[in-house]
Write a protein that holds these residues in place. Structure first.
Motif, PDB file in Angstrom:
ATOM      1  N   CYS A  12       6.338   6.727 -11.640  1.00  0.00           N
ATOM      2  CA  CYS A  12       7.600   7.310 -11.172  1.00  0.00           C
ATOM      3  C   CYS A  12       7.550   7.552  -9.654  1.00  0.00           C
ATOM      4  O   CYS A  12       8.530   7.343  -8.939  1.00  0.00           O
ATOM      5  CB  CYS A  12       7.849   8.614 -11.923  1.00  0.00           C
ATOM      6  N   LEU A  13       6.388   7.997  -9.162  1.00  0.00           N
ATOM      7  CA  LEU A  13       6.224   8.215  -7.711  1.00  0.00           C
ATOM      8  C   LEU A  13       6.485   6.926  -6.938  1.00  0.00           C
ATOM      9  O   LEU A  13       6.867   6.941  -5.767  1.00  0.00           O
ATOM     10  CB  LEU A  13       4.798   8.696  -7.396  1.00  0.00           C
ATOM     11  N   LEU A  14       6.243   5.791  -7.607  1.00  0.00           N
ATOM     12  CA  LEU A  14       6.435   4.489  -6.961  1.00  0.00           C
ATOM     13  C   LEU A  14       7.742   3.827  -7.409  1.00  0.00           C
ATOM     14  O   LEU A  14       7.925   2.621  -7.276  1.00  0.00           O
ATOM     15  CB  LEU A  14       5.231   3.579  -7.255  1.00  0.00           C
ATOM     16  N   GLY A  15       8.645   4.639  -7.961  1.00  0.00           N
ATOM     17  CA  GLY A  15       9.992   4.136  -8.250  1.00  0.00           C
ATOM     18  C   GLY A  15      10.132   3.355  -9.537  1.00  0.00           C
ATOM     19  O   GLY A  15      11.104   2.633  -9.721  1.00  0.00           O
ATOM     20  N   ILE A  16       9.166   3.486 -10.452  1.00  0.00           N
ATOM     21  CA  ILE A  16       9.217   2.712 -11.698  1.00  0.00           C
ATOM     22  C   ILE A  16       9.572   3.629 -12.863  1.00  0.00           C
ATOM     23  O   ILE A  16       8.961   4.684 -13.044  1.00  0.00           O
ATOM     24  CB  ILE A  16       7.859   2.019 -11.948  1.00  0.00           C
ATOM     25  N   ARG A  17      10.570   3.194 -13.639  1.00  0.00           N
ATOM     26  CA  ARG A  17      11.032   4.021 -14.757  1.00  0.00           C
ATOM     27  C   ARG A  17      10.828   3.313 -16.093  1.00  0.00           C
ATOM     28  O   ARG A  17      11.173   2.144 -16.252  1.00  0.00           O
ATOM     29  CB  ARG A  17      12.520   4.334 -14.575  1.00  0.00           C
TER      30      ARG A  17
ATOM     31  N   LYS B 111      -0.066  13.149  -6.910  1.00  0.00           N
ATOM     32  CA  LYS B 111       0.767  12.541  -5.858  1.00  0.00           C
ATOM     33  C   LYS B 111      -0.083  12.235  -4.622  1.00  0.00           C
ATOM     34  O   LYS B 111       0.022  11.161  -4.028  1.00  0.00           O
ATOM     35  CB  LYS B 111       1.915  13.482  -5.481  1.00  0.00           C
ATOM     36  N   SER B 112      -0.944  13.177  -4.258  1.00  0.00           N
ATOM     37  CA  SER B 112      -1.800  12.969  -3.083  1.00  0.00           C
ATOM     38  C   SER B 112      -2.773  11.818  -3.319  1.00  0.00           C
ATOM     39  O   SER B 112      -2.948  10.951  -2.464  1.00  0.00           O
ATOM     40  CB  SER B 112      -2.588  14.237  -2.753  1.00  0.00           C
ATOM     41  N   ALA B 113      -3.406  11.809  -4.504  1.00  0.00           N
ATOM     42  CA  ALA B 113      -4.391  10.760  -4.802  1.00  0.00           C
ATOM     43  C   ALA B 113      -3.750   9.383  -4.816  1.00  0.00           C
ATOM     44  O   ALA B 113      -4.334   8.402  -4.370  1.00  0.00           O
ATOM     45  CB  ALA B 113      -5.044  11.046  -6.159  1.00  0.00           C
ATOM     46  N   CYS B 114      -2.517   9.328  -5.298  1.00  0.00           N
ATOM     47  CA  CYS B 114      -1.846   8.039  -5.418  1.00  0.00           C
ATOM     48  C   CYS B 114      -1.256   7.577  -4.081  1.00  0.00           C
ATOM     49  O   CYS B 114      -1.365   6.413  -3.716  1.00  0.00           O
ATOM     50  CB  CYS B 114      -0.742   8.175  -6.466  1.00  0.00           C
ATOM     51  N   CYS B 115      -0.628   8.518  -3.348  1.00  0.00           N
ATOM     52  CA  CYS B 115       0.164   8.118  -2.178  1.00  0.00           C
ATOM     53  C   CYS B 115      -0.510   8.424  -0.836  1.00  0.00           C
ATOM     54  O   CYS B 115      -0.214   7.767   0.159  1.00  0.00           O
ATOM     55  CB  CYS B 115       1.517   8.813  -2.215  1.00  0.00           C
ATOM     56  N   TYR B 116      -1.371   9.423  -0.801  1.00  0.00           N
ATOM     57  CA  TYR B 116      -2.069   9.789   0.443  1.00  0.00           C
ATOM     58  C   TYR B 116      -3.548  10.014   0.164  1.00  0.00           C
ATOM     59  O   TYR B 116      -4.085  11.096   0.471  1.00  0.00           O
ATOM     60  CB  TYR B 116      -1.505  11.087   1.039  1.00  0.00           C
ATOM     61  N   PRO B 117      -4.248   9.051  -0.434  1.00  0.00           N
ATOM     62  CA  PRO B 117      -5.632   9.331  -0.854  1.00  0.00           C
ATOM     63  C   PRO B 117      -6.535   9.825   0.263  1.00  0.00           C
ATOM     64  O   PRO B 117      -7.410  10.656   0.039  1.00  0.00           O
ATOM     65  CB  PRO B 117      -6.119   7.986  -1.409  1.00  0.00           C
ATOM     66  N   GLU B 118      -6.278   9.348   1.495  1.00  0.00           N
ATOM     67  CA  GLU B 118      -7.162   9.724   2.607  1.00  0.00           C
ATOM     68  C   GLU B 118      -7.127  11.221   2.905  1.00  0.00           C
ATOM     69  O   GLU B 118      -7.978  11.737   3.627  1.00  0.00           O
ATOM     70  CB  GLU B 118      -6.820   8.914   3.869  1.00  0.00           C
ATOM     71  N   ARG B 119      -6.151  11.953   2.350  1.00  0.00           N
ATOM     72  CA  ARG B 119      -6.069  13.399   2.598  1.00  0.00           C
ATOM     73  C   ARG B 119      -6.799  14.213   1.525  1.00  0.00           C
ATOM     74  O   ARG B 119      -6.911  15.434   1.635  1.00  0.00           O
ATOM     75  CB  ARG B 119      -4.598  13.842   2.625  1.00  0.00           C
TER      76      ARG B 119
ATOM     77  N   ALA C 231       0.819  -1.216   0.000  1.00  0.00           N
ATOM     78  CA  ALA C 231       0.000   0.000   0.000  1.00  0.00           C
ATOM     79  C   ALA C 231       0.850   1.262   0.000  1.00  0.00           C
ATOM     80  O   ALA C 231       0.472   2.267  -0.596  1.00  0.00           O
ATOM     81  CB  ALA C 231      -0.925   0.011   1.214  1.00  0.00           C
ATOM     82  N   HIS C 232       1.999   1.235   0.660  1.00  0.00           N
ATOM     83  CA  HIS C 232       2.741   2.485   0.863  1.00  0.00           C
ATOM     84  C   HIS C 232       4.135   2.512   0.238  1.00  0.00           C
ATOM     85  O   HIS C 232       4.576   3.543  -0.241  1.00  0.00           O
ATOM     86  CB  HIS C 232       2.849   2.796   2.361  1.00  0.00           C
ATOM     87  N   ARG C 233       4.851   1.386   0.305  1.00  0.00           N
ATOM     88  CA  ARG C 233       6.225   1.374  -0.242  1.00  0.00           C
ATOM     89  C   ARG C 233       6.489   0.031  -0.920  1.00  0.00           C
ATOM     90  O   ARG C 233       7.261  -0.794  -0.434  1.00  0.00           O
ATOM     91  CB  ARG C 233       7.246   1.581   0.880  1.00  0.00           C
ATOM     92  N   PRO C 234       5.831  -0.190  -2.074  1.00  0.00           N
ATOM     93  CA  PRO C 234       5.906  -1.522  -2.694  1.00  0.00           C
ATOM     94  C   PRO C 234       7.322  -1.962  -3.049  1.00  0.00           C
ATOM     95  O   PRO C 234       7.591  -3.152  -3.171  1.00  0.00           O
ATOM     96  CB  PRO C 234       5.034  -1.390  -3.950  1.00  0.00           C
ATOM     97  N   TRP C 235       8.239  -0.980  -3.184  1.00  0.00           N
ATOM     98  CA  TRP C 235       9.623  -1.326  -3.526  1.00  0.00           C
ATOM     99  C   TRP C 235      10.328  -2.090  -2.395  1.00  0.00           C
ATOM    100  O   TRP C 235      11.383  -2.666  -2.590  1.00  0.00           O
ATOM    101  CB  TRP C 235      10.421  -0.072  -3.901  1.00  0.00           C
ATOM    102  N   LEU C 236       9.731  -2.101  -1.204  1.00  0.00           N
ATOM    103  CA  LEU C 236      10.358  -2.823  -0.083  1.00  0.00           C
ATOM    104  C   LEU C 236       9.937  -4.291  -0.005  1.00  0.00           C
ATOM    105  O   LEU C 236      10.367  -5.012   0.895  1.00  0.00           O
ATOM    106  CB  LEU C 236       9.999  -2.141   1.258  1.00  0.00           C
ATOM    107  N   LEU C 237       9.091  -4.725  -0.921  1.00  0.00           N
ATOM    108  CA  LEU C 237       8.626  -6.120  -0.888  1.00  0.00           C
ATOM    109  C   LEU C 237       9.786  -7.061  -1.223  1.00  0.00           C
ATOM    110  O   LEU C 237      10.500  -6.838  -2.194  1.00  0.00           O
ATOM    111  CB  LEU C 237       7.490  -6.299  -1.900  1.00  0.00           C
ATOM    112  N   LYS C 238       9.943  -8.096  -0.393  1.00  0.00           N
ATOM    113  CA  LYS C 238      11.078  -9.020  -0.584  1.00  0.00           C
ATOM    114  C   LYS C 238      10.586 -10.454  -0.672  1.00  0.00           C
ATOM    115  O   LYS C 238       9.465 -10.770  -0.272  1.00  0.00           O
ATOM    116  CB  LYS C 238      12.033  -8.916   0.610  1.00  0.00           C
TER     117      LYS C 238
END
Length: 413
Positions: free
Chosen positions: A331-336, A358-366, A85-92
């Motif tokens: 790009c906001l999620l680290g994909i190029r 950016k808000s809608a994608c990463c902080y939708p609740e705001r 949900a928040h930092r998919p690049w950390l999935l291992k």
């Protein structure tokens, strides 16, 4: 979504399939996973709907008391939920291994089914909040439309009520969808549609090729700029108790990819190395029959959707604008995307629109209805909803390719 029938059809087909069609997970698990996913963004609208579905599928009422009351097998999924949900690049690989080994273990097919539901609901939260959708009228915390001063329609919050029937119903026929576009704000001038159309034309006429080094540099520029962008809205106050019981580790939220600490540890995800089309699609289809085809159709429909209009203008080729939005979200999620010139993002997406995305994608609740009104003021509502559809789909695709690449690494090592 009803503005875009071709897309809505694919969306509903996919949602019905993952929640009600053939698949490895029991139906009550599917709806509970949807609740867990929606909890990460405190989306009471989706949580309420999925609670009802959970009960209809014979789910155990006790589970709705919160994560402490669910089977260990479901609890074990929480780490993947939070990370995706928040930092998919950390999935291992270890995330997948934890689920598939030992007691209460998951089969790989179950893991993939769960991942599809999680990513679907994370990104659906983005759509719900960015379109200003909130609780239905008969639910506390919902919104209703009232006739305000000068005949304007005002959106007001419904106070908690012991009986839904106590909430006064108002004539909602004059919905915000039919209201004229918002007046321009003198404090935040916005680039007009004519300028935007001209910029797209200029870009399409440019013939000079960028070197790979220059393209990489432009990606990093956008990445760094996005990290400096403010987001709309403030951090929500305390999580309401009826949502908080489905959420653990509330402080774990999006962190700008550009600030991810030691860059070597988490390199940029290059689509050329693992893409949806070449890799993700076939892997998901292999482990969870037919879902790959449905997702593929849905992604393609959202990506290619166009009516050749922009505001009041017709015969506009909007492909560059659409691609800029899609690639900016990823790009906001680290994909190029190696072959894309990220310089186009600055030319075509205003800072106010970048902030909104950016808000809608990463902080939708705001994100609130006001934020929706403030951006793209010359655009029609259907076009603004179209932008939100792209946020939903580009985000879902990004989460999915991170997850499927991780599953693939787990299977091959």
């Amino acid at each position: 979504m009803g503005y875009h029938h071709s897309y809505l059809e694919h969306f509903l087909k996919t949602q019905n399939f993952i929640l009600k069609g053939d698949g490895p997970l029991p139906f009550n698990y599917r709806h509970y996973i949807a609740i867990m996913a929606s909890g990460r963004h405190q989306c009471s609208y989706l949580i309420s709907l999925q609670k009802q579905e959970f009960i209809l599928q014979g789910g155990d009422q006790n589970w709705l008391k919160g994560l402490n009351c669910i089977p260990q097998k479901l609890r074990n999924l929480y780490d993947i939920n939070k990370t995706l949900a928040h930092r998919p690049w950390l999935l291992k690989k270890s995330h997948i291994e934890k689920l598939t080994k030992g007691e209460d273990s998951w089969s790989l097919a179950e893991v993939v089914h769960a991942i599809v539901i999680l990513t679907h609901f994370h990104s659906l939260c983005s759509f719900v909040f960015s379109c200003g959708v909130n609780q239905e009228l008969d639910q506390a915390g919902g919104y209703e439309y009232r006739q305000g001063v000068g005949g304007l329609v005002e959106l007001t919050n419904v106070k908690s009520s012991s009986n839904p029937k106590d909430i006064p119903l108002v004539d909602t026929r004059q919905d915000w969808k039919t209201l004229p576009p918002s007046p321009p704000s003198p404090t935040e001038p916005e680039v007009g549609i004519s300028t935007l159309v001209q910029r797209m034309k200029t870009l399409s006429e440019q013939t000079e090729e960028c070197t790979p080094v220059e393209l990489a540099k432009r990606f990093e520029n956008i990445e760094t700029q996005s990290a400096e962008l403010a987001v709309v809205g403030a951090e929500p106050a305390e999580t309401p108790a009826d949502i908080g019981c489905f959420v653990e580790d509330v402080t774990f939220i999006y962190q700008d990819f550009a600030k991810r600490g030691e860059r070597k540890e988490v390199p940029t995800f290059r689509v050329q190395d693992y893409s949806w089309d070449d890799h993700g699609y076939s892997l998901v289809n292999r482990l969870y029959n037919d879902v790959g085809n449905l997702l593929d159709e849905k992604f393609k429909t959202a990506y290619n959707l166009t009516y050749y209009t922009m505001g009041g203008r017709t015969d506009v080729d909007t492909s560059r604008f659409r691609r800029a939005i899609w690639n900016y979200i990823q790009c906001l999620l680290g994909i190029r995307h190696d072959d894309y010139d990220y310089g186009e993002i600055d030319a075509l997406l205003e800072k106010s629109l970048q902030m909104f995305i950016k808000s809608a994608c990463c902080y939708p609740e705001r994100v609130t209805k006001k934020d929706y009104d403030r951006v793209l003021r010359e655009f029609k509502h259907s076009e603004k909803v179209h932008v939100n559809v792209m946020v939903l789909e580009a985000r879902m695709q990004a989460e999915l390719i991170y997850a499927l690449r991780t599953v693939n690494r787990y299977m091959t090592n």
